[in-house]
Scaffold this motif. Sequence first.
Motif, PDB file in Angstrom:
ATOM      1  N   ALA A 104       0.772  -1.109  -0.055  1.00  0.00           N
ATOM      2  CA  ALA A 104      -0.155   0.165  -0.014  1.00  0.00           C
ATOM      3  C   ALA A 104       0.730   1.353   0.012  1.00  0.00           C
ATOM      4  CB  ALA A 104      -0.872   0.201   1.262  1.00  0.00           C
ATOM      5  N   LYS A 105       2.065   1.128   0.729  1.00  0.00           N
ATOM      6  CA  LYS A 105       2.970   2.416   0.689  1.00  0.00           C
ATOM      7  C   LYS A 105       3.831   2.610  -0.504  1.00  0.00           C
ATOM      8  CE  LYS A 105       3.651   2.426   5.821  1.00  0.00           C
ATOM      9  NZ  LYS A 105       4.678   2.295   6.985  1.00  0.00           N
ATOM     10  N   LEU A 106       3.933   1.356  -1.134  1.00  0.00           N
ATOM     11  CA  LEU A 106       4.628   1.610  -2.354  1.00  0.00           C
ATOM     12  C   LEU A 106       3.846   2.123  -3.673  1.00  0.00           C
ATOM     13  CD1 LEU A 106       6.456  -1.716  -3.267  1.00  0.00           C
ATOM     14  CD2 LEU A 106       7.331   0.527  -2.875  1.00  0.00           C
ATOM     15  N   LYS A 107       2.418   1.862  -3.726  1.00  0.00           N
ATOM     16  CA  LYS A 107       1.512   2.311  -4.469  1.00  0.00           C
ATOM     17  C   LYS A 107       1.011   3.623  -4.206  1.00  0.00           C
ATOM     18  CE  LYS A 107      -0.983  -2.077  -5.168  1.00  0.00           C
ATOM     19  NZ  LYS A 107      -2.105  -2.794  -4.913  1.00  0.00           N
ATOM     20  N   GLN A 108       1.647   4.372  -3.057  1.00  0.00           N
ATOM     21  CA  GLN A 108       1.418   5.812  -3.106  1.00  0.00           C
ATOM     22  C   GLN A 108       2.283   6.589  -4.188  1.00  0.00           C
ATOM     23  OE1 GLN A 108       2.280   6.713   0.915  1.00  0.00           O
ATOM     24  NE2 GLN A 108       0.085   5.980   1.582  1.00  0.00           N
ATOM     25  N   TYR A 109       3.589   5.787  -4.692  1.00  0.00           N
ATOM     26  CA  TYR A 109       4.307   6.445  -5.692  1.00  0.00           C
ATOM     27  C   TYR A 109       3.699   6.228  -6.987  1.00  0.00           C
ATOM     28  CZ  TYR A 109       7.694   6.715  -1.678  1.00  0.00           C
ATOM     29  OH  TYR A 109       8.163   7.285  -0.690  1.00  0.00           O
ATOM     30  N   ARG A 110       3.274   7.301  -7.645  1.00  0.00           N
ATOM     31  CA  ARG A 110       2.612   7.410  -8.898  1.00  0.00           C
ATOM     32  C   ARG A 110       3.385   6.585  -9.913  1.00  0.00           C
ATOM     33  NH1 ARG A 110       0.437  12.366 -12.394  1.00  0.00           N
ATOM     34  NH2 ARG A 110      -0.678  11.343 -13.954  1.00  0.00           N
ATOM     35  N   SER A 111       4.526   6.410 -10.241  1.00  0.00           N
ATOM     36  CA  SER A 111       5.249   6.033 -11.345  1.00  0.00           C
ATOM     37  C   SER A 111       5.163   4.466 -10.875  1.00  0.00           C
ATOM     38  CB  SER A 111       6.580   6.245 -11.345  1.00  0.00           C
ATOM     39  OG  SER A 111       7.292   6.055 -10.103  1.00  0.00           O
ATOM     40  N   ILE A 112       5.168   3.834  -9.704  1.00  0.00           N
ATOM     41  CA  ILE A 112       4.855   2.415  -9.570  1.00  0.00           C
ATOM     42  C   ILE A 112       3.541   2.074  -9.819  1.00  0.00           C
ATOM     43  CG2 ILE A 112       5.368   0.665  -7.608  1.00  0.00           C
ATOM     44  CD1 ILE A 112       7.644   2.484  -6.686  1.00  0.00           C
ATOM     45  N   ALA A 113       2.708   2.920  -9.062  1.00  0.00           N
ATOM     46  CA  ALA A 113       1.212   2.553  -9.084  1.00  0.00           C
ATOM     47  C   ALA A 113       0.497   2.391 -10.816  1.00  0.00           C
ATOM     48  CB  ALA A 113       0.426   3.253  -8.545  1.00  0.00           C
ATOM     49  N   THR A 114       1.150   3.135 -11.623  1.00  0.00           N
ATOM     50  CA  THR A 114       0.800   3.210 -12.999  1.00  0.00           C
ATOM     51  C   THR A 114       1.646   2.521 -14.110  1.00  0.00           C
ATOM     52  OG1 THR A 114       1.569   5.392 -13.152  1.00  0.00           O
ATOM     53  CG2 THR A 114      -0.654   5.189 -12.494  1.00  0.00           C
ATOM     54  N   ARG A 115       2.841   2.185 -13.354  1.00  0.00           N
ATOM     55  CA  ARG A 115       4.100   1.334 -14.164  1.00  0.00           C
ATOM     56  C   ARG A 115       4.455   2.400 -15.129  1.00  0.00           C
ATOM     57  NH1 ARG A 115       6.620  -1.898 -16.929  1.00  0.00           N
ATOM     58  NH2 ARG A 115       7.566  -3.762 -16.429  1.00  0.00           N
ATOM     59  N   TYR A 116       4.833   3.588 -15.190  1.00  0.00           N
ATOM     60  CA  TYR A 116       5.261   4.354 -16.292  1.00  0.00           C
ATOM     61  C   TYR A 116       6.788   3.974 -17.160  1.00  0.00           C
ATOM     62  CZ  TYR A 116       1.982   7.877 -15.012  1.00  0.00           C
ATOM     63  OH  TYR A 116       1.056   8.709 -14.978  1.00  0.00           O
ATOM     64  N   ASP A 117       7.341   2.998 -16.283  1.00  0.00           N
ATOM     65  CA  ASP A 117       8.878   2.633 -16.770  1.00  0.00           C
ATOM     66  C   ASP A 117       8.472   1.661 -18.034  1.00  0.00           C
ATOM     67  OD1 ASP A 117      10.289   4.410 -15.033  1.00  0.00           O
ATOM     68  OD2 ASP A 117       9.772   2.581 -13.773  1.00  0.00           O
ATOM     69  N   LYS A 118       9.157   1.707 -19.260  1.00  0.00           N
ATOM     70  CA  LYS A 118       8.972   0.887 -20.182  1.00  0.00           C
ATOM     71  C   LYS A 118       9.700  -0.541 -19.820  1.00  0.00           C
ATOM     72  CE  LYS A 118       8.368   4.559 -23.730  1.00  0.00           C
ATOM     73  NZ  LYS A 118       8.766   5.018 -24.827  1.00  0.00           N
ATOM     74  N   THR A 119      10.684  -0.703 -19.296  1.00  0.00           N
ATOM     75  CA  THR A 119      11.531  -1.790 -19.125  1.00  0.00           C
ATOM     76  C   THR A 119      11.274  -2.490 -17.933  1.00  0.00           C
ATOM     77  OG1 THR A 119      13.743  -0.817 -18.623  1.00  0.00           O
ATOM     78  CG2 THR A 119      13.262  -1.254 -20.975  1.00  0.00           C
ATOM     79  N   ALA A 120      11.696  -3.657 -17.529  1.00  0.00           N
ATOM     80  CA  ALA A 120      11.260  -4.394 -16.204  1.00  0.00           C
ATOM     81  C   ALA A 120      12.605  -3.834 -15.377  1.00  0.00           C
ATOM     82  CB  ALA A 120      11.142  -5.781 -16.403  1.00  0.00           C
ATOM     83  N   ARG A 121      13.741  -3.553 -16.143  1.00  0.00           N
ATOM     84  CA  ARG A 121      14.867  -3.212 -15.073  1.00  0.00           C
ATOM     85  C   ARG A 121      14.577  -1.739 -14.576  1.00  0.00           C
ATOM     86  NH1 ARG A 121      19.147   0.043 -17.150  1.00  0.00           N
ATOM     87  NH2 ARG A 121      17.905  -0.187 -19.208  1.00  0.00           N
ATOM     88  N   ASN A 122      14.083  -0.882 -15.227  1.00  0.00           N
ATOM     89  CA  ASN A 122      13.674   0.375 -14.838  1.00  0.00           C
ATOM     90  C   ASN A 122      12.765   0.166 -13.742  1.00  0.00           C
ATOM     91  OD1 ASN A 122      15.838   1.481 -16.386  1.00  0.00           O
ATOM     92  ND2 ASN A 122      14.314   2.397 -18.040  1.00  0.00           N
ATOM     93  N   PHE A 123      11.708  -0.397 -14.082  1.00  0.00           N
ATOM     94  CA  PHE A 123      10.728  -0.498 -12.829  1.00  0.00           C
ATOM     95  C   PHE A 123      11.014  -1.131 -11.661  1.00  0.00           C
ATOM     96  CE2 PHE A 123       6.971  -2.898 -11.442  1.00  0.00           C
ATOM     97  CZ  PHE A 123       6.136  -1.875 -10.972  1.00  0.00           C
ATOM     98  N   LEU A 124      11.980  -2.056 -11.494  1.00  0.00           N
ATOM     99  CA  LEU A 124      12.528  -2.779 -10.605  1.00  0.00           C
ATOM    100  C   LEU A 124      13.485  -1.832  -9.830  1.00  0.00           C
ATOM    101  CD1 LEU A 124      12.923  -5.443  -8.629  1.00  0.00           C
ATOM    102  CD2 LEU A 124      14.661  -5.868 -10.327  1.00  0.00           C
ATOM    103  N   GLY A 125      14.002  -0.913 -10.687  1.00  0.00           N
ATOM    104  CA  GLY A 125      14.883   0.049  -9.876  1.00  0.00           C
ATOM    105  C   GLY A 125      14.145   1.178  -8.986  1.00  0.00           C
ATOM    106  N   ALA A 126      12.660   1.485  -9.758  1.00  0.00           N
ATOM    107  CA  ALA A 126      11.963   2.413  -9.044  1.00  0.00           C
ATOM    108  C   ALA A 126      11.342   1.782  -7.917  1.00  0.00           C
ATOM    109  CB  ALA A 126      10.877   2.887 -10.003  1.00  0.00           C
ATOM    110  N   ILE A 127      11.086   0.293  -7.855  1.00  0.00           N
ATOM    111  CA  ILE A 127      10.611  -0.148  -6.714  1.00  0.00           C
ATOM    112  C   ILE A 127      11.725  -0.211  -5.847  1.00  0.00           C
ATOM    113  CG2 ILE A 127       9.896  -2.684  -5.832  1.00  0.00           C
ATOM    114  CD1 ILE A 127       8.420  -2.702  -8.393  1.00  0.00           C
TER     115      ILE A 127
END
Length: 102
Positions: A69-92
């Motif tokens: 729930a706390k992670l989903k407060q970050y908009r880029s993670i909740a909406t998954r703006y990153d194009k690659t899995a590597r960048n998404f994991l870095g944001a997480i």
Amino acid sequence: MDGADALLPDTPAATIIADKAYDAQERVIDPLLDAGKNVVIPTKRCRKQPRDYDKHLYRARHLIEQFFAKLKQYRSIATRYDKTARNFLGAIHLAAAVVWLN
């Protein structure tokens, strides 16, 4: 089988912790027990014979739910703006570090 009942028995985890929505004896619980998994799923209120489960382990599940729930407060993670899995994991990882430090 087309849902969790198809995916859960092949999971490498030894213990499966889930909420009451997964209280389906024939479709979910029996295949997990046949696969040698420990099942921590509380029974629904309408069940005539309640099943025993580890209440302390189930309460620990709440900590994981709070973290997501706390992670989903970050908009880029909740909406998954990153194009690659590597960048998404870095944001997480970055958001998890911020949550952990606060």
